[in-house]
Write a protein that holds these residues in place. Structure first.
Motif, PDB file in Angstrom:
ATOM      1  N   ILE A 127       1.003  -1.097  -0.125  1.00  0.00           N
ATOM      2  CA  ILE A 127      -0.166   0.120   0.153  1.00  0.00           C
ATOM      3  C   ILE A 127       0.913   1.160  -0.025  1.00  0.00           C
ATOM      4  O   ILE A 127       0.372   2.227  -0.751  1.00  0.00           O
ATOM      5  CB  ILE A 127      -1.104   0.005   1.219  1.00  0.00           C
ATOM      6  N   ALA A 128       1.768   1.013   0.610  1.00  0.00           N
ATOM      7  CA  ALA A 128       2.851   2.397   0.971  1.00  0.00           C
ATOM      8  C   ALA A 128       3.559   2.737  -0.496  1.00  0.00           C
ATOM      9  O   ALA A 128       3.522   3.891  -1.164  1.00  0.00           O
ATOM     10  CB  ALA A 128       4.069   2.194   2.038  1.00  0.00           C
ATOM     11  N   MET A 129       3.802   1.527  -1.287  1.00  0.00           N
ATOM     12  CA  MET A 129       4.591   1.907  -2.514  1.00  0.00           C
ATOM     13  C   MET A 129       3.345   2.403  -3.572  1.00  0.00           C
ATOM     14  O   MET A 129       3.791   3.140  -4.545  1.00  0.00           O
ATOM     15  CB  MET A 129       4.916   0.583  -3.024  1.00  0.00           C
ATOM     16  N   ALA A 130       2.182   2.052  -3.502  1.00  0.00           N
ATOM     17  CA  ALA A 130       1.235   2.432  -4.429  1.00  0.00           C
ATOM     18  C   ALA A 130       0.721   3.944  -3.918  1.00  0.00           C
ATOM     19  O   ALA A 130       0.555   4.626  -4.944  1.00  0.00           O
ATOM     20  CB  ALA A 130      -0.126   1.537  -4.315  1.00  0.00           C
ATOM     21  N   VAL A 131       0.832   4.349  -2.697  1.00  0.00           N
ATOM     22  CA  VAL A 131       0.329   5.484  -2.403  1.00  0.00           C
ATOM     23  C   VAL A 131       1.336   6.522  -2.962  1.00  0.00           C
ATOM     24  O   VAL A 131       1.134   7.667  -3.526  1.00  0.00           O
ATOM     25  CB  VAL A 131       0.340   5.720  -0.970  1.00  0.00           C
ATOM     26  N   ILE A 132       2.724   6.512  -2.921  1.00  0.00           N
ATOM     27  CA  ILE A 132       3.707   7.176  -3.527  1.00  0.00           C
ATOM     28  C   ILE A 132       3.960   7.005  -5.089  1.00  0.00           C
ATOM     29  O   ILE A 132       4.833   7.751  -5.572  1.00  0.00           O
ATOM     30  CB  ILE A 132       5.201   7.132  -2.744  1.00  0.00           C
ATOM     31  N   GLY A 133       3.164   6.102  -5.660  1.00  0.00           N
ATOM     32  CA  GLY A 133       3.261   5.780  -7.155  1.00  0.00           C
ATOM     33  C   GLY A 133       4.486   5.059  -7.469  1.00  0.00           C
ATOM     34  O   GLY A 133       4.477   5.121  -8.883  1.00  0.00           O
ATOM     35  N   ASN A 134       4.792   4.237  -6.596  1.00  0.00           N
ATOM     36  CA  ASN A 134       6.009   3.236  -7.087  1.00  0.00           C
ATOM     37  C   ASN A 134       5.558   1.926  -7.567  1.00  0.00           C
ATOM     38  O   ASN A 134       6.214   1.182  -7.652  1.00  0.00           O
ATOM     39  CB  ASN A 134       6.919   3.403  -6.012  1.00  0.00           C
ATOM     40  N   PHE A 135       4.035   1.880  -7.258  1.00  0.00           N
ATOM     41  CA  PHE A 135       3.380   0.565  -7.612  1.00  0.00           C
ATOM     42  C   PHE A 135       2.099   0.695  -8.126  1.00  0.00           C
ATOM     43  O   PHE A 135       1.341   1.724  -7.431  1.00  0.00           O
ATOM     44  CB  PHE A 135       3.513  -0.376  -6.509  1.00  0.00           C
ATOM     45  N   SER A 136       1.514  -0.048  -9.010  1.00  0.00           N
ATOM     46  CA  SER A 136       0.200  -0.020  -9.692  1.00  0.00           C
ATOM     47  C   SER A 136      -0.573  -0.334  -8.512  1.00  0.00           C
ATOM     48  O   SER A 136      -0.899  -1.515  -8.060  1.00  0.00           O
ATOM     49  CB  SER A 136       0.194  -0.626 -10.889  1.00  0.00           C
ATOM     50  N   TRP A 137      -1.966   0.672  -8.507  1.00  0.00           N
ATOM     51  CA  TRP A 137      -2.957   0.116  -7.630  1.00  0.00           C
ATOM     52  C   TRP A 137      -3.777  -1.166  -8.106  1.00  0.00           C
ATOM     53  O   TRP A 137      -4.203  -1.682  -7.196  1.00  0.00           O
ATOM     54  CB  TRP A 137      -4.062   1.458  -7.341  1.00  0.00           C
ATOM     55  N   SER A 138      -3.774  -1.229  -9.342  1.00  0.00           N
ATOM     56  CA  SER A 138      -4.490  -2.408  -9.944  1.00  0.00           C
ATOM     57  C   SER A 138      -3.706  -3.785  -9.507  1.00  0.00           C
ATOM     58  O   SER A 138      -4.533  -4.692  -9.363  1.00  0.00           O
ATOM     59  CB  SER A 138      -4.266  -2.186 -11.433  1.00  0.00           C
ATOM     60  N   LEU A 139      -2.638  -3.598  -8.973  1.00  0.00           N
ATOM     61  CA  LEU A 139      -1.899  -4.869  -8.500  1.00  0.00           C
ATOM     62  C   LEU A 139      -1.983  -5.114  -6.827  1.00  0.00           C
ATOM     63  O   LEU A 139      -1.828  -6.209  -6.506  1.00  0.00           O
ATOM     64  CB  LEU A 139      -0.391  -5.036  -8.859  1.00  0.00           C
ATOM     65  N   VAL A 140      -2.497  -4.325  -6.424  1.00  0.00           N
ATOM     66  CA  VAL A 140      -2.403  -4.139  -4.675  1.00  0.00           C
ATOM     67  C   VAL A 140      -3.390  -5.393  -4.593  1.00  0.00           C
ATOM     68  O   VAL A 140      -2.944  -6.048  -3.307  1.00  0.00           O
ATOM     69  CB  VAL A 140      -3.144  -2.779  -4.414  1.00  0.00           C
ATOM     70  N   PRO A 141      -4.757  -5.548  -4.918  1.00  0.00           N
ATOM     71  CA  PRO A 141      -5.502  -6.649  -4.476  1.00  0.00           C
ATOM     72  C   PRO A 141      -4.972  -8.036  -4.539  1.00  0.00           C
ATOM     73  O   PRO A 141      -4.853  -8.674  -3.602  1.00  0.00           O
ATOM     74  CB  PRO A 141      -6.873  -6.566  -5.077  1.00  0.00           C
ATOM     75  N   SER A 142      -4.279  -8.216  -5.852  1.00  0.00           N
ATOM     76  CA  SER A 142      -3.638  -9.640  -5.847  1.00  0.00           C
ATOM     77  C   SER A 142      -2.432  -9.948  -4.916  1.00  0.00           C
ATOM     78  O   SER A 142      -2.335 -10.760  -4.415  1.00  0.00           O
ATOM     79  CB  SER A 142      -3.245  -9.771  -7.172  1.00  0.00           C
ATOM     80  N   TYR A 143      -1.557  -8.599  -4.725  1.00  0.00           N
ATOM     81  CA  TYR A 143      -0.514  -8.894  -3.653  1.00  0.00           C
ATOM     82  C   TYR A 143      -1.018  -9.177  -2.404  1.00  0.00           C
ATOM     83  O   TYR A 143      -0.432 -10.239  -1.604  1.00  0.00           O
ATOM     84  CB  TYR A 143       0.188  -7.657  -3.850  1.00  0.00           C
ATOM     85  N   ILE A 144      -2.035  -8.553  -2.023  1.00  0.00           N
ATOM     86  CA  ILE A 144      -2.327  -8.773  -0.829  1.00  0.00           C
ATOM     87  C   ILE A 144      -3.128 -10.052  -0.253  1.00  0.00           C
ATOM     88  O   ILE A 144      -2.785 -10.763   0.429  1.00  0.00           O
ATOM     89  CB  ILE A 144      -3.442  -7.517  -0.169  1.00  0.00           C
ATOM     90  N   ALA A 145      -3.868 -10.324  -1.638  1.00  0.00           N
ATOM     91  CA  ALA A 145      -4.485 -11.783  -1.395  1.00  0.00           C
ATOM     92  C   ALA A 145      -3.334 -13.000  -1.202  1.00  0.00           C
ATOM     93  O   ALA A 145      -3.429 -13.786  -0.443  1.00  0.00           O
ATOM     94  CB  ALA A 145      -5.393 -11.915  -2.539  1.00  0.00           C
ATOM     95  N   ALA A 146      -2.308 -12.868  -2.250  1.00  0.00           N
ATOM     96  CA  ALA A 146      -1.262 -13.692  -2.040  1.00  0.00           C
ATOM     97  C   ALA A 146      -0.576 -13.636  -0.860  1.00  0.00           C
ATOM     98  O   ALA A 146      -0.136 -14.777  -0.132  1.00  0.00           O
ATOM     99  CB  ALA A 146      -0.332 -13.319  -3.155  1.00  0.00           C
ATOM    100  N   GLN A 147      -0.412 -12.419  -0.174  1.00  0.00           N
ATOM    101  CA  GLN A 147       0.368 -12.484   1.077  1.00  0.00           C
ATOM    102  C   GLN A 147      -0.543 -13.103   2.337  1.00  0.00           C
ATOM    103  O   GLN A 147       0.020 -13.654   3.100  1.00  0.00           O
ATOM    104  CB  GLN A 147       0.737 -10.819   1.691  1.00  0.00           C
ATOM    105  N   PHE A 148      -1.822 -12.693   2.388  1.00  0.00           N
ATOM    106  CA  PHE A 148      -2.765 -13.371   3.239  1.00  0.00           C
ATOM    107  C   PHE A 148      -2.870 -15.006   3.366  1.00  0.00           C
ATOM    108  O   PHE A 148      -2.788 -15.731   4.160  1.00  0.00           O
ATOM    109  CB  PHE A 148      -3.948 -12.942   3.168  1.00  0.00           C
ATOM    110  N   LEU A 149      -2.979 -15.539   1.848  1.00  0.00           N
ATOM    111  CA  LEU A 149      -2.966 -16.821   1.624  1.00  0.00           C
ATOM    112  C   LEU A 149      -1.741 -17.672   2.191  1.00  0.00           C
ATOM    113  O   LEU A 149      -1.662 -18.793   2.483  1.00  0.00           O
ATOM    114  CB  LEU A 149      -3.439 -17.067   0.163  1.00  0.00           C
ATOM    115  N   GLY A 150      -0.492 -16.785   2.005  1.00  0.00           N
ATOM    116  CA  GLY A 150       0.819 -17.466   2.165  1.00  0.00           C
ATOM    117  C   GLY A 150       0.834 -17.601   3.877  1.00  0.00           C
ATOM    118  O   GLY A 150       1.140 -18.763   4.455  1.00  0.00           O
TER     119      GLY A 150
END
Length: 238
Positions: free
Chosen positions: A69-92
């Motif tokens: 989320i921090a990387m997305a807020v400052i524009g270093n990461f696409s918001w469109s990828l945030v849900p899949s990244y967080i889902a993978a993190q929680f599943l792991g």
């Protein structure tokens, strides 16, 4: 898909080895029982290092919704990828908790204290003080994010980035972790806490849901603040 797999594997290893060392140190009748805080902090630092090594080439090794989320807020990461990244993190994190439940299976019945069992899955405060607990989680995560963002500009040799991140987590644990257990990662805390609620663990008590929001909100606030502060300082320097 490779990024999802990377975040899943990296977070799985992080929680497996991190909560694994906690379990080894505090569950009854393990060979590492009573090894103490130094072993736990060192184990967590190495767990993060290994998780980052295993996933960095696939996903960039966020392994933490607060970082994503921090990387997305400052524009270093696409918001469109945030849900899949967080889902993978929680599943792991959740699958790692199942693996640890199986690995330490006979030790749950030997451990009678419900608080000790919960500590094998999620964090809790040494002293319950909401404002201080939130600040502590935010501060630790801000330090983590600032350190991670500093690796690139410091031209750290290729392949040593994960070692630096592990050392940062090691330092945070020693300096700031003694108050809340330094979750500094919503997936690392909430994912295993959910599995603690679901799994048929002998002698377990409640899941301390009244505290559970703190290691989620605190790291997100701290991660965003750390990224914004780092970008601000970098901007002023340039």
């Amino acid at each position: 898909m490779s990024a999802f797999i990377g975040e899943f594997i990296g977070t799985f290893l992080l929680v497996l080895l991190g909560n694994g060392v906690v379990s080894a140190c505090i569950l009854n009748k393990t060979k590492a029982q009573n090894s103490g805080w130094i072993a736990i902090v060192l184990g967590w630092g190495m767990a993060v290092m290994i998780g980052v090594y295993a996933s960095g080439f696939l996903s960039g090794a966020h392994l933490n919704p607060a970082v994503t989320i921090a990387m997305a807020v400052i524009g270093n990461f696409s918001w469109s990828l945030v849900p899949s990244y967080i889902a993978a993190q929680f599943l792991g994190a959740m699958l790692a908790s199942v693996a640890l439940y199986i690995h330490y299976y006979p030790h749950w019945a030997e451990t009678k204290d419900a608080g000790t069992i919960l500590a094998c899955f999620s964090t809790g405060p040494a002293i319950r003080h909401t404002a201080s607990n939130v600040f502590g989680e935010a501060l630790g995560t801000a330090v983590l994010v600032i350190a991670v963002m500093s690796i690139g500009p410091n031209n750290v040799a290729a392949g040593l980035g994960p070692v630096i991140v592990g050392l940062v987590v090691f330092a945070i644990g020693f300096s700031l972790g003694g108050t809340t257990g330094y979750a500094i990662n919503p997936a690392r805390d909430l994912g295993p806490r959910l599995m603690h609620a679901i799994l048929p663990i002998p002698n377990k008590g409640d899941n301390d849901w009244s505290y559970a929001w703190i290691p989620v909100l605190g790291p997100i606030l701290g991660g965003v603040a750390g990224a914004l502060i780092y970008n601000l300082v970098l901007g002023l320097m340039n």
